[in-house]
Scaffold this active site. Structure first.
Site, PDB file in Angstrom:
ATOM      1  CB  ALA A  24      -0.933  -0.016   1.201  1.00 44.53           C
ATOM      2  NE  ARG A  36      -1.034  -4.275   9.421  1.00 44.58           N
ATOM      3  CZ  ARG A  36      -1.647  -4.711   8.323  1.00 44.58           C
ATOM      4  NH1 ARG A  36      -1.405  -4.144   7.160  1.00 44.58           N
ATOM      5  NH2 ARG A  36      -2.494  -5.697   8.380  1.00 44.58           N
ATOM      6  CD  GLN A 102       1.263  -6.996   0.655  1.00 46.19           C
ATOM      7  OE1 GLN A 102       0.646  -7.599   1.518  1.00 46.19           O
ATOM      8  NE2 GLN A 102       2.245  -6.180   0.963  1.00 46.19           N
ATOM      9  CG  HIS A 120      -4.102  -9.031  -1.258  1.00 48.42           C
ATOM     10  ND1 HIS A 120      -3.434  -8.225  -0.370  1.00 48.42           N
ATOM     11  CD2 HIS A 120      -3.761 -10.311  -0.894  1.00 48.42           C
ATOM     12  CE1 HIS A 120      -2.728  -8.960   0.479  1.00 48.42           C
ATOM     13  NE2 HIS A 120      -2.902 -10.224   0.172  1.00 48.42           N
ATOM     14  CB  CYS A 128     -23.513 -12.395  -8.261  1.00 52.25           C
ATOM     15  SG  CYS A 128     -25.048 -12.717  -7.358  1.00 52.25           S
ATOM     16  CB  CYS A 156     -29.954 -13.515  -9.087  1.00 53.71           C
ATOM     17  SG  CYS A 156     -28.494 -13.234  -8.072  1.00 53.71           S
ATOM     18  CB  SER A 193       3.715  -3.149   7.303  1.00 50.75           C
ATOM     19  OG  SER A 193       2.580  -3.925   6.976  1.00 50.75           O
TER      20      SER A 193
HETATM   21  P1  NAD Z   1       0.608  -1.579   5.189  1.00 46.06           P
HETATM   22  O1  NAD Z   1      -0.336  -0.437   5.380  1.00 46.06           O
HETATM   23  O2  NAD Z   1       0.600  -2.649   6.196  1.00 46.06           O
HETATM   24  O3  NAD Z   1       2.089  -1.021   5.075  1.00 46.06           O
HETATM   25  C1  NAD Z   1       2.432   0.022   4.209  1.00 46.06           C
HETATM   26  C2  NAD Z   1       3.860   0.418   4.498  1.00 46.06           C
HETATM   27  O4  NAD Z   1       4.250   1.366   3.515  1.00 46.06           O
HETATM   28  C3  NAD Z   1       4.036   1.057   5.866  1.00 46.06           C
HETATM   29  O5  NAD Z   1       4.987   0.319   6.612  1.00 46.06           O
HETATM   30  C4  NAD Z   1       4.547   2.477   5.543  1.00 46.06           C
HETATM   31  O6  NAD Z   1       5.583   2.880   6.405  1.00 46.06           O
HETATM   32  C5  NAD Z   1       5.064   2.344   4.142  1.00 46.06           C
HETATM   33  N1  NAD Z   1       4.929   3.558   3.338  1.00 46.06           N
HETATM   34  C6  NAD Z   1       3.841   4.348   3.186  1.00 46.06           C
HETATM   35  N2  NAD Z   1       4.077   5.330   2.298  1.00 46.06           N
HETATM   36  C7  NAD Z   1       5.372   5.160   1.885  1.00 46.06           C
HETATM   37  C8  NAD Z   1       6.216   5.843   0.982  1.00 46.06           C
HETATM   38  N3  NAD Z   1       5.784   6.932   0.306  1.00 46.06           N
HETATM   39  N4  NAD Z   1       7.482   5.399   0.788  1.00 46.06           N
HETATM   40  C9  NAD Z   1       7.947   4.309   1.477  1.00 46.06           C
HETATM   41  N5  NAD Z   1       7.186   3.617   2.342  1.00 46.06           N
HETATM   42  C10 NAD Z   1       5.908   4.028   2.540  1.00 46.06           C
HETATM   43  O7  NAD Z   1       0.373  -2.132   3.723  1.00 46.06           O
HETATM   44  P2  NAD Z   1       0.640  -3.574   3.103  1.00 46.06           P
HETATM   45  O8  NAD Z   1       1.877  -4.156   3.670  1.00 46.06           O
HETATM   46  O9  NAD Z   1       0.516  -3.410   1.653  1.00 46.06           O
HETATM   47  O10 NAD Z   1      -0.566  -4.460   3.633  1.00 46.06           O
HETATM   48  C11 NAD Z   1      -1.835  -3.922   3.719  1.00 46.06           C
HETATM   49  C12 NAD Z   1      -2.923  -4.694   2.998  1.00 46.06           C
HETATM   50  O11 NAD Z   1      -3.904  -3.731   2.695  1.00 46.06           O
HETATM   51  C13 NAD Z   1      -2.536  -5.267   1.680  1.00 46.06           C
HETATM   52  O12 NAD Z   1      -2.998  -6.547   1.718  1.00 46.06           O
HETATM   53  C14 NAD Z   1      -3.312  -4.480   0.614  1.00 46.06           C
HETATM   54  O13 NAD Z   1      -4.069  -5.369  -0.177  1.00 46.06           O
HETATM   55  C15 NAD Z   1      -4.305  -3.672   1.358  1.00 46.06           C
HETATM   56  N6  NAD Z   1      -4.380  -2.227   1.005  1.00 46.06           N
HETATM   57  C16 NAD Z   1      -4.282  -1.846  -0.296  1.00 46.06           C
HETATM   58  C17 NAD Z   1      -4.343  -0.502  -0.624  1.00 46.06           C
HETATM   59  C18 NAD Z   1      -4.222  -0.126  -2.068  1.00 46.06           C
HETATM   60  O14 NAD Z   1      -4.664  -0.884  -2.941  1.00 46.06           O
HETATM   61  N7  NAD Z   1      -3.592   1.026  -2.377  1.00 46.06           N
HETATM   62  C19 NAD Z   1      -4.460   0.480   0.362  1.00 46.06           C
HETATM   63  C20 NAD Z   1      -4.571   0.048   1.694  1.00 46.06           C
HETATM   64  C21 NAD Z   1      -4.511  -1.309   2.014  1.00 46.06           C
END
Ligand code: NAD
Length: 244
Positions: A24, A36, A102, A120, A128, A156, A193
């Protein structure tokens, strides 16, 4: 950081099979909050992992769609970031083989990247829960979801679920993702993360001689395993490499 950037540049120039795992964090600059970090979705009231659990969705899709509406709108309006374009360029240059993401926001596609495993799922399709019909995103569906309403099956009347993986469901393309990591000579994690499994386990499939790099603003549980760890904004880091 200069030393790390020089080494990363050297790895990219030498590699034949680079694989990137994105989370993310790659999309925060596009206006989509991550889960997070400090401004993440989990820090905003009322949203936690339960909302994204498949059982919770089945029991109460109305609450899911009400809460999901602002995130969906920010995803619809988002444009790819510097890093999305950077990865597309590396693919064009024949260096980057696979992106494992992800994210459900589709921004790698919008940037034009071709070989993307969306582990994901994505929001281009809606399924549906009753009759299993699938629909591509339509203006009608977009309108309902942006308003926080449940989109319904034309055939449906059943509840439509976005083609994304909720907690409690199997991820998509895991086998392919594992194979990509196994054949990588350079594995780079950007903006994750690394606490959500099975993606957090993917780096464990890399070959011993491959290079492993993590660029994430905050520490991750795999930092100790990586040769290069940079806790900075990824756009700012990658701009130093000058591929765009
Ligand atoms: P996470 O939120 O757990 O971690 C994101 C990490 O990115 C954090 O540790 C943060 O410090 C870091 N970060 C944020 N901005 C940054 C930047 N500009 N440069 C460097 N680092 C940066 O996200 P995750 O590990 O992807 O897991 C979260 C789950 O949530 C995933 O399964 C995903 O599918 C979903 N999700 C997706 C989206 C999206 O599609 N954009 C958004 C939110 C959550």
């Amino acid at each position: 950081m200069r030393q790390e950037i020089d080494t990363l540049m050297e790895y990219i120039q030498k590699c034949k099979s680079m694989v990137v795992i994105t989370g993310a964090g790659i999309s925060t600059k596009a206006g989509i909050p991550d889960f997070r970090s400090q401004n993440g979705i989990y820090r905003q009231g009322g949203v936690n992992e339960t909302l994204f659990h498949i059982e919770a969705f089945r029991e109460d899709p109305a609450t899911f769609y009400k809460t999901f509406a602002p995130l969906y709108t920010s995803i619809l309006n988002a444009q790819p970031t510097y890093t999305h374009h950077f990865l597309k360029r590396l693919e064009e240059l024949g260096r980057l083989k696979t992106i494992i993401t992800q994210n459900i926001d589709g921004l790698h596609h919008k940037a034009g990247s071709k070989n993307v495993i969306e582990i994901h799922g994505h929001l281009r399709q809606w399924d549906c829960l009753e009759c299993r019909a699938s629909y591509d995103t339509s203006e009608e569906i977009e309108k309902h979801v942006q308003k926080g309403e449940i989109p319904r099956c034309v055939a449906c009347g059943g509840v439509l679920k976005p083609h994304v993986v909720f907690f409690g469901e199997y991820v998509m393309g895991l086998e392919k993702a594992m194979q990509a990591v196994q054949t990588a000579d350079l594995l780079v994690v950007l903006g994750s993360s690394l606490v959500v499994y099975p993606v957090a386990g993917l780096p464990g499939y890399r070959e011993e001689e491959s290079h492993f790099v993590i660029i994430n603003r905050e520490p991750t549980p795999l930092d100790e395993e990586a040769e290069i760890v940079i806790h900075e904004d990824m756009d700012e880091v990658l701009k130093h490499l000058g591929f765009l």
